[in-house]
Write a protein that holds these residues in place. Structure first.
Motif, mmCIF file in Angstrom:
data_model
loop_
_atom_site.group_PDB
_atom_site.id
_atom_site.type_symbol
_atom_site.label_atom_id
_atom_site.label_comp_id
_atom_site.label_asym_id
_atom_site.label_seq_id
_atom_site.Cartn_x
_atom_site.Cartn_y
_atom_site.Cartn_z
ATOM 1 N N ASN A 45 5.903 41.980 57.281
ATOM 2 C CA ASN A 45 6.965 42.728 56.624
ATOM 3 C C ASN A 45 6.340 43.591 55.527
ATOM 4 O O ASN A 45 5.767 43.075 54.578
ATOM 5 C CB ASN A 45 7.997 41.769 56.037
ATOM 6 N N ASP A 46 6.432 44.876 55.698
ATOM 7 C CA ASP A 46 5.839 45.839 54.774
ATOM 8 C C ASP A 46 6.984 46.479 53.986
ATOM 9 O O ASP A 46 7.868 47.087 54.572
ATOM 10 C CB ASP A 46 5.074 46.884 55.601
ATOM 11 N N GLN A 47 6.980 46.350 52.680
ATOM 12 C CA GLN A 47 8.070 46.870 51.856
ATOM 13 C C GLN A 47 8.232 48.383 51.999
ATOM 14 O O GLN A 47 9.313 48.915 51.814
ATOM 15 C CB GLN A 47 7.832 46.512 50.382
ATOM 16 N N MET A 66 7.796 50.041 54.817
ATOM 17 C CA MET A 66 8.000 50.397 56.219
ATOM 18 C C MET A 66 9.168 51.357 56.396
ATOM 19 O O MET A 66 9.074 52.315 57.160
ATOM 20 C CB MET A 66 8.224 49.135 57.061
ATOM 21 N N VAL A 67 10.265 51.138 55.702
ATOM 22 C CA VAL A 67 11.425 52.023 55.859
ATOM 23 C C VAL A 67 11.069 53.445 55.416
ATOM 24 O O VAL A 67 11.479 54.415 56.057
ATOM 25 C CB VAL A 67 12.672 51.482 55.125
ATOM 26 N N ILE A 68 10.284 53.588 54.361
ATOM 27 C CA ILE A 68 9.868 54.916 53.896
ATOM 28 C C ILE A 68 8.956 55.574 54.927
ATOM 29 O O ILE A 68 9.094 56.759 55.238
ATOM 30 C CB ILE A 68 9.151 54.822 52.526
ATOM 31 N N ARG A 69 8.025 54.800 55.477
ATOM 32 C CA ARG A 69 7.133 55.349 56.506
ATOM 33 C C ARG A 69 7.932 55.786 57.742
ATOM 34 O O ARG A 69 7.661 56.838 58.313
ATOM 35 C CB ARG A 69 6.068 54.325 56.895
ATOM 36 N N MET A 70 8.906 54.984 58.142
ATOM 37 C CA MET A 70 9.715 55.338 59.318
ATOM 38 C C MET A 70 10.492 56.633 59.060
ATOM 39 O O MET A 70 10.578 57.497 59.929
ATOM 40 C CB MET A 70 10.674 54.206 59.683
ATOM 41 N N ILE A 71 11.035 56.773 57.865
ATOM 42 C CA ILE A 71 11.760 58.004 57.521
ATOM 43 C C ILE A 71 10.815 59.201 57.560
ATOM 44 O O ILE A 71 11.141 60.248 58.108
ATOM 45 C CB ILE A 71 12.449 57.870 56.142
ATOM 46 N N ALA A 72 9.616 59.034 56.991
ATOM 47 C CA ALA A 72 8.640 60.136 56.991
ATOM 48 C C ALA A 72 8.233 60.505 58.416
ATOM 49 O O ALA A 72 8.207 61.684 58.780
ATOM 50 C CB ALA A 72 7.410 59.744 56.167
ATOM 51 N N TYR A 73 7.934 59.507 59.242
ATOM 52 C CA TYR A 73 7.581 59.783 60.635
ATOM 53 C C TYR A 73 8.717 60.492 61.351
ATOM 54 O O TYR A 73 8.527 61.469 62.072
ATOM 55 C CB TYR A 73 7.283 58.486 61.390
ATOM 56 N N ASP A 74 9.936 59.961 61.176
ATOM 57 C CA ASP A 74 11.082 60.511 61.908
ATOM 58 C C ASP A 74 11.475 61.900 61.424
ATOM 59 O O ASP A 74 11.908 62.736 62.213
ATOM 60 C CB ASP A 74 12.273 59.549 61.830
ATOM 61 N N LEU A 75 11.311 62.163 60.129
ATOM 62 C CA LEU A 75 11.577 63.502 59.617
ATOM 63 C C LEU A 75 10.585 64.495 60.217
ATOM 64 O O LEU A 75 10.967 65.568 60.687
ATOM 65 C CB LEU A 75 11.519 63.545 58.095
ATOM 66 N N HIS A 76 9.325 64.131 60.215
ATOM 67 C CA HIS A 76 8.310 64.997 60.823
ATOM 68 C C HIS A 76 8.641 65.227 62.297
ATOM 69 O O HIS A 76 8.576 66.354 62.789
ATOM 70 C CB HIS A 76 6.925 64.377 60.676
ATOM 71 N N PHE A 77 9.004 64.169 62.977
ATOM 72 C CA PHE A 77 9.363 64.245 64.391
ATOM 73 C C PHE A 77 10.545 65.188 64.598
ATOM 74 O O PHE A 77 10.522 66.067 65.462
ATOM 75 C CB PHE A 77 9.707 62.841 64.881
ATOM 76 N N ALA A 78 11.588 65.022 63.803
ATOM 77 C CA ALA A 78 12.786 65.869 63.931
ATOM 78 C C ALA A 78 12.453 67.328 63.655
ATOM 79 O O ALA A 78 12.947 68.229 64.344
ATOM 80 C CB ALA A 78 13.882 65.384 62.978
ATOM 81 N N MET A 79 11.596 67.578 62.673
ATOM 82 C CA MET A 79 11.202 68.954 62.372
ATOM 83 C C MET A 79 10.415 69.551 63.529
ATOM 84 O O MET A 79 10.587 70.719 63.865
ATOM 85 C CB MET A 79 10.380 68.995 61.079
ATOM 86 N N GLN A 80 9.565 68.764 64.146
ATOM 87 C CA GLN A 80 8.750 69.226 65.256
ATOM 88 C C GLN A 80 9.596 69.559 66.491
ATOM 89 O O GLN A 80 9.273 70.474 67.227
ATOM 90 C CB GLN A 80 7.765 68.115 65.643
ATOM 91 N N HIS A 81 10.657 68.802 66.706
ATOM 92 C CA HIS A 81 11.428 68.920 67.949
ATOM 93 C C HIS A 81 12.795 69.576 67.766
ATOM 94 O O HIS A 81 13.617 69.555 68.669
ATOM 95 C CB HIS A 81 11.560 67.549 68.608
ATOM 96 N N THR A 82 13.033 70.157 66.611
ATOM 97 C CA THR A 82 14.267 70.908 66.382
ATOM 98 C C THR A 82 13.973 72.380 66.608
ATOM 99 O O THR A 82 13.001 72.901 66.088
ATOM 100 C CB THR A 82 14.787 70.693 64.943
ATOM 101 N N THR A 83 14.825 73.001 67.383
ATOM 102 C CA THR A 83 14.638 74.434 67.615
ATOM 103 C C THR A 83 15.653 75.207 66.791
ATOM 104 O O THR A 83 16.753 74.721 66.517
ATOM 105 C CB THR A 83 14.818 74.790 69.104
#
Length: 144
Positions: free
Chosen positions: A79-81, A83-100
Motif C-alpha cells: 500500500n503506497d500512500q 498511489m492515488v496521486i500517481r494513478m491520477i498523473a498517469y491517467d491525466l497524461h493518458f487522457a491528454m494523449q488520447h483526446t482529440t
C-alpha cells in the motif's frame, strides 16, 4: 518489480487473459478475438523535484480494447500512500494523449480517462478497496 514484469509478460503474450478481470471490475464483456492494442506507458513527470529537468516514468499496462475502451492497470506489492496521486498523473497524461480536439460538445472539450485499477497480488487488510482523491477544478476564464 517482479510482479510488474510477470503481469506485463502475460499481457504482452495473451492480452485476452484480462477479459475476465474487466468483466469482474467493470461489467464489460468482450468476445474472443476482440481487437486489443497495447499502448505506450511512458509519461513525463515534474513531481519529484520542480527545479529538476523533466523526466519520465513508466506505468505498467495501458491498452485499448475494441477500438473504444481504454484501460490502465498498475501492479503494486504494498500500500503506497502516493498511489492515488500517481494513478491520477498517469491517467491525466493518458487522457491528454488520447483526446482529440474534435471531441467537443456544447460544454467544451471532452477528455476520456481510462478505466483504471491497481492490482495487489498479496492479500493485505490494510489495502483499501477504492483509492479516493477529491479534485477541484476551477473554470478556465477566457476573458477579463
Amino acid at each position: 518489480m517482479l510482479w510488474d514484469e510477470i503481469l506485463k509478460a502475460i499481457v504482452d503474450a495473451m492480452p485476452e487473459q484480462l477479459f475476465p478481470l474487466f468483466k469482474e471490475l467493470y461489467g464489460k464483456e468482450y468476445p474472443r478475438g476482440t481487437p486489443i492494442t497495447l499502448l505506450a506507458t511512458e509519461s513525463s513527470t515534474y513531481r519529484e523535484n520542480p527545479d529538476a529537468p523533466p523526466g519520465s516514468r513508466l506505468s505498467d499496462i495501458a491498452l485499448l480494447v475494441n477500438g473504444t475502451d481504454y484501460y490502465h492497470l498498475e501492479c503494486q506489492m504494498h500500500n503506497d500512500q502516493d498511489m492515488v496521486i500517481r494513478m491520477i498523473a498517469y491517467d491525466l497524461h493518458f487522457a491528454m494523449q488520447h483526446t482529440t480536439s474534435g471531441e467537443q460538445n456544447p460544454d467544451g472539450l471532452v477528455m476520456r480517462f481510462p478505466r483504471s485499477a491497481v492490482i495487489y497480488p498479496e492479500k493485505n487488510n490494510r489495502i483499501p478497496d477504492v483509492l479516493r482523491c477529491r479534485i477541484i477544478l476551477q473554470p478556465l476564464l477566457t476573458r477579463l
